[in-house]
Scaffold this motif. Structure first.
Motif, PDB file in Angstrom:
ATOM      1  N   PRO A 117       0.938  -1.351  -0.195  1.00 41.71           N
ATOM      2  CA  PRO A 117      -0.093  -0.101  -0.415  1.00 41.71           C
ATOM      3  C   PRO A 117       0.845   1.104  -0.562  1.00 41.71           C
ATOM      4  O   PRO A 117       2.233   1.395   0.266  1.00 41.71           O
ATOM      5  N   ASN A 118       0.731   2.242  -0.424  1.00 40.60           N
ATOM      6  CA  ASN A 118       1.216   3.221  -0.136  1.00 40.60           C
ATOM      7  C   ASN A 118       1.109   4.005   1.434  1.00 40.60           C
ATOM      8  O   ASN A 118      -0.384   3.709   2.157  1.00 40.60           O
ATOM      9  N   PRO A 170       4.591   2.062  -5.179  1.00 40.84           N
ATOM     10  CA  PRO A 170       3.809   2.673  -3.411  1.00 40.84           C
ATOM     11  C   PRO A 170       4.701   4.509  -3.340  1.00 40.84           C
ATOM     12  O   PRO A 170       5.709   4.370  -2.997  1.00 40.84           O
ATOM     13  N   PHE A 171       4.075   4.615  -3.103  1.00 42.83           N
ATOM     14  CA  PHE A 171       4.626   6.084  -2.194  1.00 42.83           C
ATOM     15  C   PHE A 171       4.156   5.868  -0.404  1.00 42.83           C
ATOM     16  O   PHE A 171       3.873   5.563  -0.567  1.00 42.83           O
ATOM     17  N   PHE A 172       4.933   7.089   0.170  1.00 48.04           N
ATOM     18  CA  PHE A 172       5.078   7.200   1.419  1.00 48.04           C
ATOM     19  C   PHE A 172       5.452   8.382   1.434  1.00 48.04           C
ATOM     20  O   PHE A 172       6.457   9.380   0.768  1.00 48.04           O
ATOM     21  N   LEU A 173       3.885   9.524   2.004  1.00 44.84           N
ATOM     22  CA  LEU A 173       3.690  10.065   2.190  1.00 44.84           C
ATOM     23  C   LEU A 173       3.387  10.974   3.506  1.00 44.84           C
ATOM     24  O   LEU A 173       2.584  10.487   4.408  1.00 44.84           O
ATOM     25  N   TYR A 174       5.001  11.916   3.841  1.00 47.46           N
ATOM     26  CA  TYR A 174       4.554  12.464   5.583  1.00 47.46           C
ATOM     27  C   TYR A 174       4.265  14.091   4.714  1.00 47.46           C
ATOM     28  O   TYR A 174       4.946  14.884   4.642  1.00 47.46           O
ATOM     29  N   ILE A 204      -3.947   5.988   5.914  1.00 48.13           N
ATOM     30  CA  ILE A 204      -3.936   6.194   5.955  1.00 48.13           C
ATOM     31  C   ILE A 204      -3.913   6.877   7.613  1.00 48.13           C
ATOM     32  O   ILE A 204      -4.685   6.870   7.919  1.00 48.13           O
ATOM     33  N   MET A 205      -3.217   8.069   7.916  1.00 48.04           N
ATOM     34  CA  MET A 205      -2.942   7.641   9.267  1.00 48.04           C
ATOM     35  C   MET A 205      -2.780   9.222   9.864  1.00 48.04           C
ATOM     36  O   MET A 205      -2.304   9.803   9.298  1.00 48.04           O
ATOM     37  N   THR A 217       4.466  -0.178  12.469  1.00 43.89           N
ATOM     38  CA  THR A 217       3.070   0.083  11.599  1.00 43.89           C
ATOM     39  C   THR A 217       3.800   0.057   9.876  1.00 43.89           C
ATOM     40  O   THR A 217       3.155  -1.034   9.038  1.00 43.89           O
ATOM     41  N   ALA A 218       4.010   0.762   9.080  1.00 50.50           N
ATOM     42  CA  ALA A 218       4.777   0.679   8.570  1.00 50.50           C
ATOM     43  C   ALA A 218       5.497   0.213   7.584  1.00 50.50           C
ATOM     44  O   ALA A 218       4.602  -0.267   6.137  1.00 50.50           O
ATOM     45  N   LEU A 219       6.293  -0.651   8.118  1.00 51.35           N
ATOM     46  CA  LEU A 219       7.045  -1.430   8.062  1.00 51.35           C
ATOM     47  C   LEU A 219       6.435  -2.522   7.306  1.00 51.35           C
ATOM     48  O   LEU A 219       6.427  -3.496   6.970  1.00 51.35           O
ATOM     49  N   ASP A 220       5.230  -3.103   8.619  1.00 46.73           N
ATOM     50  CA  ASP A 220       4.522  -3.942   8.595  1.00 46.73           C
ATOM     51  C   ASP A 220       3.900  -4.246   7.449  1.00 46.73           C
ATOM     52  O   ASP A 220       3.736  -5.100   7.009  1.00 46.73           O
ATOM     53  N   PHE A 221       2.840  -3.621   7.171  1.00 45.28           N
ATOM     54  CA  PHE A 221       2.090  -3.347   5.896  1.00 45.28           C
ATOM     55  C   PHE A 221       3.063  -3.000   4.803  1.00 45.28           C
ATOM     56  O   PHE A 221       2.217  -3.546   3.200  1.00 45.28           O
ATOM     57  N   ALA A 222       4.521  -2.687   4.806  1.00 41.92           N
ATOM     58  CA  ALA A 222       5.444  -2.101   3.049  1.00 41.92           C
ATOM     59  C   ALA A 222       5.608  -4.235   3.186  1.00 41.92           C
ATOM     60  O   ALA A 222       5.878  -3.506   1.952  1.00 41.92           O
TER      61      ALA A 222
END
Length: 538
Positions: free
Chosen positions: A28-29, A210-214, A322-323, A415-420
């Protein structure tokens, strides 16, 4: 032999199959949206009268966590969020003050890795817009910490309408990638951060990745600056005053299940007078400030709506996690005195709706924002460290979910690394990396049992806390006296049980001291002494 990218994809597919969700086409993004100085009850879905339909829609379609914690101040929270370790372990145990101590370097150290760096290793495009506030030295800018693109404010605060230094001899910097940026005449920070986020999403070189946006908004951090059309929506809405508004928010919070039926609303903070004691002019000034403050949050929410619309247009909305959270509780800070320039001191006296003003909503506004909690930004009481938390991920998070377990922003990296499907590195660029402190929230998002943390720890400027299960031990500097609360029964921290449970105080103090040693925390009085010695050497 599988490449890391292929292996990551395989891990995500396997995880999806295990929970019965079916395989996702790609990892996921991941979008993390961070508000700045926004209090616990400032969203409609958490009890506010402020209009936040887009965030409320994310909450209805996803998950609310009611006991989610931050690190009580801008810089420590940002360091911890990005690295998955406590702020001191990342080198930002205080602010960006540079000290000759590994926990207080005032910038990220080489023994931590950012979420952007880790996700980039896993094939993600990494994007950031908004407030950095992890040191403005050029060698510390976001692109040096794993981001492919960046636009935003490198410092802690600024005018929303341009570049306006507010302290003597201060230089503030907006940046686009690795160059300084000069805002134009129609600039409004909240809009600009979103516009660049959308632009970066469009300009990705490989849209199959996929992208990561902060997205780190400065709203609603002071100065109170908003657009007139947004302010107009809230004129007259704060005429009831803070006493009535706190009561109304509290009742809505109970109805929404954000606080339990046994929760109590404390009396207003001691720094805040009774509303009826104010003059008509004082009331009008505060109403104006709150209208602008609400407008700032409203505008942020509108921009989150723009981001969601972009995801729908690109067909990526169903595969984007989204978080949303805030970096600390409401800010009591007052803009006046020698730490500000004479121009800013004069501007602080102007009405908040005047674009030339430079004001804050002070204790009274923060006390409303933090309903029903005690204390504010900087302290480790619930008013300083509690944030509304919303997570949205179609097909994974059950709509309308609510969770009351304690969690912390150190959990976002895991969490992010788990889903990625990306592994957390033990080394990065030849440096040993500290183990993650966080625990993946994926089970919570999937509606499964989550063991959570044995304990969570907090320290900022000598204010300290440890949370374990139902219990919380907390103290303020310089008193350094522990108070003990049963948070399940008394989230507002009204009934100190330390005298009744000395054995629990001792147990939790031992836990705190063990963590403080492990995280290399320096007692604040000693840190101030080190500052004094360093200043004398100069």
């Amino acid at each position: 032999m599988k490449t890391p990218r292929v292996l990551s994809l395989c891990l995500v597919v396997a995880a999806s199959l295990l929970v019965g969700l079916g395989p996702r086409k790609t990892p996921p993004n991941i979008i993390i949206i961070l508000a700045d100085d926004m209090g616990y009850s400032d969203l409609g879905s958490f009890g506010a009268e402020i209009e936040t339909p887009h965030l409320d829609a994310l909450a209805r379609g996803g998950l609310k966590m009611t006991q989610f914690y931050n690190a009580s101040r801008c810089c420590p929270t940002r360091a911890s969020l990005l690295t998955g370790v406590y702020p001191h372990q990342a080198g930002v145990g205080h602010m960006v003050n540079e000290r000759q101590h590994p926990s207080y370097r005032g910038m990220l150290n080489q023994n931590c890795v950012t979420m952007a760096e880790a996700l980039k290793e896993g094939g993600y495009t990494t994007l950031m817009t908004g407030k950095w506030h992890l040191n403005s030295r050029k060698e510390e800018w976001p692109l040096k910490h794993g981001f492919d693109r960046y636009f935003g404010l490198l410092d802690g605060a600024n005018s929303y309408f341009g570049n306006r230094p507010y302290r003597p001899n201060q230089k503030l910097t907006y940046a686009l990638d690795e160059a300084e940026y000069t805002p134009g005449k129609d600039f409004y920070a909240t809009n600009a951060y979103t516009e660049y986020a959308l632009k970066f999403i469009d300009e990705r070189k490989n849209k199959n990745n996929p992208f990561f946006l902060y997205l780190a908004y400065t709203a609603p951090h002071w100065p109170l600056h908003a657009l007139e059309k947004d302010i107009a929506k809230y004129r007259g809405k704060y005429r009831k005053g803070w006493d009535v508004l706190r009561e109304e928010r509290f009742r809505r919070m109970q109805a929404l299940g954000v606080v339990g039926p046994g929760a109590k609303l404390p009396s207003r903070a001691p720094e805040v007078p009774a509303w009826i004691s104010l003059s008509a002019e004082e009331k009008k000034g505060w109403e104006e400030k709150m209208a602008v403050y609400a407008a700032m949050i409203d505008r942020m929410d509108q921009n989150i709506g723009r981001l969601r619309q972009k995801l729908k247009e690109t067909g990526e909305d169903q595969n984007t996690l989204i978080m949303f959270l805030s970096d600390n509780g409401g800010s009591y800070e007052v803009i006046e005195g020698p730490e500000f320039t004479s121009e800013i001191n004069e501007a602080s006296k102007k009405p908040a709706s005047d674009p030339a003003s430079f004001t804050s909503y002070e204790y009274a506004g923060a006390n409303l924002s933090n309903t029903p909690f005690r204390k504010f930004k900087r302290w480790e009481h619930e008013g300083g460290i509690s944030t509304p938390f919303i997570a949205y991920f179609p097909g994974t998070i059950k709509p309308g979910s609510i969770n009351h377990q304690p969690a912390h922003l150190i959990d976002l990296m895991a969490t992010a690394l788990d889903f990625a499907g990306v592994a957390y590195p033990s080394t990065y660029k030849g440096k040993n990396i500290k183990p993650m402190e966080g625990i993946s929230l994926a089970p919570v998002f999937r509606g499964q049992k989550w063991a959570g943390h044995e304990a969570l720890f907090f320290e900022h400027e000598g204010n300290r806390a440890v949370r374990k299960g139902d219990w919380k031990l907390v103290s303020m500097f310089p008193e350094n006296k522990w108070a003990l609360y049963n948070i399940t029964a008394d989230r507002s921290e009204l009934n100190d049980l330390s005298a009744q449970h000395p054995e629990k105080v001792k147990e939790m103090e031992t836990l705190y001291n063990g963590w403080a040693t492990r995280a290399n925390v320096v007692p604040f009085a000693q840190l101030l002494e080190l500052d004094k010695q360093q200043k004398e050497k100069k």
